[in-house]
Write a protein that holds these residues in place. Structure first.
Motif, short mmCIF file in Angstrom:
data_model
loop_
_atom_site.label_atom_id
_atom_site.label_comp_id
_atom_site.label_asym_id
_atom_site.label_seq_id
_atom_site.Cartn_x
_atom_site.Cartn_y
_atom_site.Cartn_z
N ARG A 8 -60.36 43.11 12.75
CA ARG A 8 -60.94 42.02 11.98
C ARG A 8 -60.03 40.79 12.03
O ARG A 8 -58.80 40.93 11.96
CB ARG A 8 -61.14 42.44 10.52
N PRO A 9 -60.60 39.60 12.10
CA PRO A 9 -59.78 38.39 12.17
C PRO A 9 -59.34 37.90 10.80
O PRO A 9 -59.59 36.77 10.40
CB PRO A 9 -60.73 37.39 12.85
N ARG A 10 -58.68 38.78 10.05
CA ARG A 10 -58.22 38.39 8.72
C ARG A 10 -56.97 39.15 8.32
O ARG A 10 -56.71 40.25 8.82
CB ARG A 10 -59.33 38.60 7.69
N ILE A 11 -56.23 38.56 7.39
CA ILE A 11 -55.02 39.17 6.85
C ILE A 11 -55.38 39.79 5.50
O ILE A 11 -56.15 39.21 4.73
CB ILE A 11 -53.93 38.11 6.57
N SER B 64 -54.27 42.12 -2.45
CA SER B 64 -55.43 42.55 -1.67
C SER B 64 -56.35 41.41 -1.26
O SER B 64 -57.46 41.65 -0.80
CB SER B 64 -56.24 43.61 -2.45
N LEU B 65 -55.88 40.17 -1.41
CA LEU B 65 -56.68 39.03 -0.98
C LEU B 65 -56.86 39.07 0.54
O LEU B 65 -55.90 39.26 1.29
CB LEU B 65 -55.99 37.73 -1.38
N ALA B 66 -58.09 38.92 1.01
CA ALA B 66 -58.38 38.90 2.45
C ALA B 66 -58.47 37.45 2.90
O ALA B 66 -59.32 36.69 2.43
CB ALA B 66 -59.69 39.63 2.74
N VAL B 67 -57.59 37.05 3.79
CA VAL B 67 -57.52 35.67 4.27
C VAL B 67 -58.03 35.62 5.70
O VAL B 67 -57.44 36.21 6.61
CB VAL B 67 -56.07 35.14 4.21
N THR B 68 -59.12 34.94 5.90
CA THR B 68 -59.76 34.86 7.22
C THR B 68 -59.03 33.89 8.12
O THR B 68 -58.55 32.84 7.68
CB THR B 68 -61.23 34.41 7.07
N SER B 69 -58.94 34.22 9.40
CA SER B 69 -58.30 33.35 10.39
C SER B 69 -58.94 31.96 10.34
O SER B 69 -60.16 31.82 10.39
CB SER B 69 -58.45 33.94 11.79
N GLY C 207 -52.54 30.39 5.26
CA GLY C 207 -52.24 31.56 6.09
C GLY C 207 -53.19 31.73 7.25
O GLY C 207 -52.79 32.07 8.35
N GLY C 208 -54.48 31.46 6.99
CA GLY C 208 -55.46 31.54 8.07
C GLY C 208 -55.20 30.52 9.16
O GLY C 208 -55.43 30.79 10.35
N LYS C 209 -54.70 29.35 8.76
CA LYS C 209 -54.34 28.33 9.74
C LYS C 209 -53.15 28.80 10.58
O LYS C 209 -53.13 28.62 11.81
CB LYS C 209 -54.00 27.02 9.03
N ALA C 210 -52.17 29.43 9.92
CA ALA C 210 -51.00 29.94 10.64
C ALA C 210 -51.42 31.02 11.65
O ALA C 210 -50.88 31.09 12.75
CB ALA C 210 -49.98 30.50 9.66
N VAL C 211 -52.40 31.85 11.27
CA VAL C 211 -52.90 32.88 12.18
C VAL C 211 -53.61 32.25 13.36
O VAL C 211 -53.38 32.60 14.52
CB VAL C 211 -53.86 33.85 11.44
N ALA C 212 -54.49 31.29 13.08
CA ALA C 212 -55.28 30.67 14.14
C ALA C 212 -54.40 29.92 15.14
O ALA C 212 -54.66 29.93 16.35
CB ALA C 212 -56.31 29.72 13.53
N LEU C 213 -53.35 29.25 14.63
CA LEU C 213 -52.47 28.47 15.50
C LEU C 213 -51.29 29.27 16.04
O LEU C 213 -50.61 28.82 16.95
CB LEU C 213 -51.95 27.24 14.74
N ALA C 214 -51.06 30.44 15.44
CA ALA C 214 -49.91 31.28 15.80
C ALA C 214 -48.59 30.51 15.68
O ALA C 214 -47.69 30.66 16.50
CB ALA C 214 -50.07 31.86 17.21
N ARG C 215 -48.48 29.72 14.63
CA ARG C 215 -47.23 28.99 14.37
C ARG C 215 -47.09 28.75 12.86
O ARG C 215 -48.07 28.79 12.12
CB ARG C 215 -47.20 27.66 15.13
N PRO C 216 -45.85 28.47 12.39
CA PRO C 216 -45.63 28.25 10.96
C PRO C 216 -46.37 27.01 10.46
O PRO C 216 -46.51 26.01 11.17
CB PRO C 216 -44.11 28.05 10.86
N ALA D 129 -46.08 24.41 -3.70
CA ALA D 129 -45.58 24.26 -2.33
C ALA D 129 -45.54 25.63 -1.66
O ALA D 129 -45.00 26.58 -2.22
CB ALA D 129 -44.18 23.65 -2.33
N VAL D 130 -46.16 25.74 -0.48
CA VAL D 130 -46.29 27.04 0.18
C VAL D 130 -46.04 26.91 1.68
O VAL D 130 -46.44 25.92 2.29
CB VAL D 130 -47.71 27.64 -0.03
N LEU D 131 -45.38 27.90 2.25
CA LEU D 131 -45.25 27.99 3.70
C LEU D 131 -45.82 29.32 4.15
O LEU D 131 -45.84 30.31 3.39
CB LEU D 131 -43.80 27.83 4.16
N ALA D 132 -46.31 29.36 5.38
CA ALA D 132 -46.84 30.59 5.96
C ALA D 132 -46.33 30.71 7.39
O ALA D 132 -46.46 29.77 8.18
CB ALA D 132 -48.37 30.57 5.95
N VAL D 133 -45.73 31.85 7.71
CA VAL D 133 -45.16 32.08 9.04
C VAL D 133 -45.82 33.32 9.65
O VAL D 133 -45.78 34.40 9.05
CB VAL D 133 -43.64 32.28 8.98
N PRO D 134 -46.44 33.19 10.81
CA PRO D 134 -47.08 34.35 11.43
C PRO D 134 -46.06 35.30 12.04
O PRO D 134 -44.99 34.89 12.50
CB PRO D 134 -47.97 33.73 12.52
#
Length: 276
Positions: A36-39, A54-59, A64-73, A100-105
């Motif tokens: 599935r394309p989600r975290i 248990s939040l499901a974050v879609t790509s 976070g979904g943006k970080a997954v889609a781009l494969a970058r922080p 303020a939030v950061l997401a790193v794949p």
């Protein structure tokens, strides 16, 4: 322990290290769900509510979904007001009170396997030092997952029932994987993970005979690659050594094994239970 459970443990440890290194009050993360394309956010550190559990974050969705889609922080200074991301998850983010939030794949073999988040409860830039620490934590998880993947593949290849008529080819694959894992081990900073990796290598060799030959770790590393068919030059490149150093380790191993050629040394090492 399942692969997902192992991954969750690695992410939990990385979140704790991230908070210690940066002083961030909140960190959380999870793995990409299989097929599935989600975290699925499973690990929380420093949170005061269960809003993110248990939040499901879609790509492609949210930070976070943006970080997954781009494969970058990716990072935002004020999550709920940012124009750089979509806002499907504003409610749970607001409930936890983070701004303020950061997401790193976590990327293994060019595939995103998970995401680490770090957050502040105020709207302010997170800074390069914080982002660098988050990237380093993600690299630790990547390395651990890659090593475990390799070990699982190596053990699967070693199962006798799967060898069948292709036993010779299967064992050659096992030997090459064994050599690759031994070469990787010295580069792992975590002593527990390094020991676990070497233990996995040991599962593929016979029990050494009591009072048998003992090779130094580097002698065994060199002989492992020789057994996989590598030349001295190739062994040197794999292990980050000079060709002359490789020759020295090989000569020492041959002397201990009472061998006069590379082939004899490999055969003697296998008989002694030092190689698969």
């Amino acid at each position: 322990m399942t692969a997902d459970a192992v991954g969750a443990v690695e992410i939990g440890g990385a979140l704790a290290r991230l908070r210690r290194a940066t002083g961030l009050p909140v960190a959380f993360g999870g793995l990409v769900e299989s097929g599935r394309p989600r975290i699925r956010i499973s690990e929380l550190s420093g949170t005061t509510t269960a809003a993110l559990r248990s939040l499901a974050v879609t790509s492609g969705s949210g930070l976070g979904g943006k970080a997954v889609a781009l494969a970058r922080p990716c990072a935002v200074t004020d999550y709920s007001n940012s124009r750089q991301i979509s806002h499907e998850y504003d409610v749970p983010v607001a409930a936890e009170g983070i701004r303020a939030v950061l997401a790193v794949p976590v990327v293994v073999r060019r595939r995103v396997r998970g995401v680490l988040y770090g957050a502040l409860r105020s709207a302010q830039p997170l800074g390069d030092r914080t982002l660098g620490a988050a990237v380093a934590a993600a690299r630790d998880v990547e390395q651990a997952l890659a090593v475990r993947d390799e070990a699982r593949g190596l053990l699967a290849a070693a199962r006798p029932e799967e060898a069948g008529t292709g036993q010779g080819a299967a064992w050659e694959q096992v030997r090459e994987a064994h050599a690759a894992l031994r070469a990787l081990a010295p580069r792992i900073g975590d002593p527990e993970l390094r020991a676990e990796l070497l233990a996995a290598c040991g599962l593929l060799t016979a029990q050494p005979r009591a009072g048998g030959v003992t090779l130094a770790p580097r002698e065994l590393d060199v002989l492992s690659w020789v057994a996989a068919g590598a030349t001295n030059a190739a062994v040197a490149e794999r292990l980050g050594l000079r060709p002359e150093t490789v020759k020295g380790y090989l000569r020492a191993a041959m002397r201990k094994l009472g061998a006069h050629t590379r082939g004899e040394a490999v055969t003697a090492a296998r008989r002694a239970g030092l190689l698969p």
